[in-house]
Enzyme design. Sequence first.
Site, PDB file in Angstrom:
ATOM      1  N   ARG A 206      74.375 -43.732   8.990  1.00  0.00           N
ATOM      2  CA  ARG A 206      75.156 -44.149   7.954  1.00  0.00           C
ATOM      3  C   ARG A 206      76.728 -44.679   7.413  1.00  0.00           C
ATOM      4  O   ARG A 206      77.339 -43.962   8.739  1.00  0.00           O
ATOM      5  CB  ARG A 206      75.464 -42.431   7.257  1.00  0.00           C
ATOM      6  CG  ARG A 206      73.598 -41.771   7.149  1.00  0.00           C
ATOM      7  CD  ARG A 206      73.745 -40.430   7.061  1.00  0.00           C
ATOM      8  NE  ARG A 206      72.323 -39.767   7.336  1.00  0.00           N
ATOM      9  CZ  ARG A 206      71.768 -39.000   8.098  1.00  0.00           C
ATOM     10  NH1 ARG A 206      72.726 -38.912   9.200  1.00  0.00           N
ATOM     11  NH2 ARG A 206      70.668 -38.430   7.863  1.00  0.00           N
ATOM     12  N   HIS A 323      73.157 -49.339   2.150  1.00  0.00           N
ATOM     13  CA  HIS A 323      72.456 -48.432   2.298  1.00  0.00           C
ATOM     14  C   HIS A 323      71.141 -49.021   2.967  1.00  0.00           C
ATOM     15  O   HIS A 323      70.626 -48.704   3.792  1.00  0.00           O
ATOM     16  CB  HIS A 323      72.670 -47.095   1.310  1.00  0.00           C
ATOM     17  CG  HIS A 323      72.017 -45.769   2.169  1.00  0.00           C
ATOM     18  ND1 HIS A 323      72.127 -44.993   3.116  1.00  0.00           N
ATOM     19  CD2 HIS A 323      70.611 -45.335   2.302  1.00  0.00           C
ATOM     20  CE1 HIS A 323      71.771 -44.464   3.377  1.00  0.00           C
ATOM     21  NE2 HIS A 323      70.726 -44.383   2.700  1.00  0.00           N
ATOM     22  N   ARG A 326      70.401 -49.371   6.863  1.00  0.00           N
ATOM     23  CA  ARG A 326      69.473 -48.150   7.564  1.00  0.00           C
ATOM     24  C   ARG A 326      67.887 -47.831   6.938  1.00  0.00           C
ATOM     25  O   ARG A 326      67.600 -48.008   7.753  1.00  0.00           O
ATOM     26  CB  ARG A 326      69.941 -46.832   6.632  1.00  0.00           C
ATOM     27  CG  ARG A 326      69.799 -45.968   7.248  1.00  0.00           C
ATOM     28  CD  ARG A 326      70.773 -45.071   6.736  1.00  0.00           C
ATOM     29  NE  ARG A 326      70.533 -43.301   6.560  1.00  0.00           N
ATOM     30  CZ  ARG A 326      70.026 -42.369   7.464  1.00  0.00           C
ATOM     31  NH1 ARG A 326      70.957 -42.509   9.381  1.00  0.00           N
ATOM     32  NH2 ARG A 326      69.594 -41.198   7.587  1.00  0.00           N
ATOM     33  N   HIS A 349      67.575 -37.253  11.275  1.00  0.00           N
ATOM     34  CA  HIS A 349      66.453 -36.632   9.948  1.00  0.00           C
ATOM     35  C   HIS A 349      66.213 -34.806  10.981  1.00  0.00           C
ATOM     36  O   HIS A 349      65.669 -35.586  11.383  1.00  0.00           O
ATOM     37  CB  HIS A 349      65.446 -37.416   9.095  1.00  0.00           C
ATOM     38  CG  HIS A 349      65.894 -38.045   8.372  1.00  0.00           C
ATOM     39  ND1 HIS A 349      64.580 -39.252   8.042  1.00  0.00           N
ATOM     40  CD2 HIS A 349      67.100 -38.558   7.577  1.00  0.00           C
ATOM     41  CE1 HIS A 349      65.712 -39.613   6.885  1.00  0.00           C
ATOM     42  NE2 HIS A 349      66.678 -39.855   6.739  1.00  0.00           N
ATOM     43  N   TYR A 358      64.608 -29.221  16.529  1.00  0.00           N
ATOM     44  CA  TYR A 358      65.356 -28.884  17.726  1.00  0.00           C
ATOM     45  C   TYR A 358      64.519 -29.985  18.815  1.00  0.00           C
ATOM     46  O   TYR A 358      64.818 -29.304  20.035  1.00  0.00           O
ATOM     47  CB  TYR A 358      65.506 -26.854  18.023  1.00  0.00           C
ATOM     48  CG  TYR A 358      66.689 -27.069  17.204  1.00  0.00           C
ATOM     49  CD1 TYR A 358      67.634 -27.087  16.789  1.00  0.00           C
ATOM     50  CD2 TYR A 358      65.453 -26.168  16.027  1.00  0.00           C
ATOM     51  CE1 TYR A 358      68.206 -26.379  15.503  1.00  0.00           C
ATOM     52  CE2 TYR A 358      65.751 -25.415  14.963  1.00  0.00           C
ATOM     53  CZ  TYR A 358      67.647 -25.765  14.842  1.00  0.00           C
ATOM     54  OH  TYR A 358      68.859 -25.311  13.806  1.00  0.00           O
TER      55      TYR A 358
END
Length: 400
Positions: A206, A323, A326, A349, A358
Amino acid sequence: MANSKGTRRRFGAIRQLRSGRFQIRYPDPETGLPRNGEETYPTKTDAEVALTLIEADIKRGKWVDPDAGQVNFGGFADTWLKERGLADRTLERYEGVLRLYIRPTFGVGTVAEVTAAKVRSWRTGLLDAEVGPATVAKSYRVLRAILYTAVDDGLIERNPCRIKGAAAEDSAERPVLTVEEVYAVAEVIEPRYRALVLMAAFSTLRFGEFAALRRRDVDLEKGIVRVRQAQAELQTGKLKLKRPKSEAGVRPVAFPASIVKELAEHLRWFGESGSAGRVFVGPRGGLLRRSNFHDVWTTALRKSGVDWTRALGETGAESIRFHDLRHTGNTLAADTGASTRELMHRMGHSTMDAALRYQHMRGERDLLIAGGMEKAIAKARGTGRAKRATKPKPPEPSGA
């Protein structure tokens, strides 16, 4: 006045009013004091059914105090915002949505007065006023979230936001640039931003993550950048360093070998010195700002020969945004065979599923993705074509 005769029951009582209608009375489960029902009933049977339902709700712990929802909606929404612990940029967006689209309709009333019918009318009014569908969906989500908290707090029994599909944003698909188009923009943009364009397309970070990137976060030998922070630019112009928006945002990302050379040259000419030095800075050595970069990006698009306006559904021609690089990189990574989990890793994300949030992807697979991108670059650039030297022009002397 009530008729003096009443019907005694095991739970509560029923009495007939002079109007002929029936009123119920039952003990408040919180105070034990008797309280009248909120409405009257045309028949005694209707009154008995109402008492039976109230008794059942009390026993199941589902009873909601009818007076609880008399809290002012505007004040409740303010408290809700303060207690969310939102990031600065997100807080700004939510405050704007509340101020512009929710408060004008619901701000002066009570929480209990926000009914399903009023929510439907409010949403239809926004669409009729030609507020963008994405903005309407976002406003609906904020209102729904506030009222879910009201349900949790026992202020209302049920969330009145029950419009199927109203929370979904039916946004037009953003443009995807080809590898040739990415390089066409990189060729004509100011030299200090060449590597930024290429990294945006082939590492998919980003803008705020690039602005916070330090030399110590770059491993040129392995072709990896490590995202640890992001720079937020508030509407006031204030810049703030923060952790990425989710735990998934703290990640290593591999990028193609040919971009390693580009980034090395960039660091030589334009990066700040020292391990804590910023990789990307403004033209006078200041912090990289999205607001200042916008004109630089637009100028490069016009010079590049790329079709810088793309028809997006019914919205008409819209300019390609930085953007969108991306989005381009994510699409290119998907074309190399990257799995959904691997794409989520590269993009930073998160997901509602904690197991996926995780679960870390192996670095070897990310390097393979970058290798696939490298092949696409080589194919698009062509081995027999004259290639531009990767060394950018040195910066002009100060004051030139």
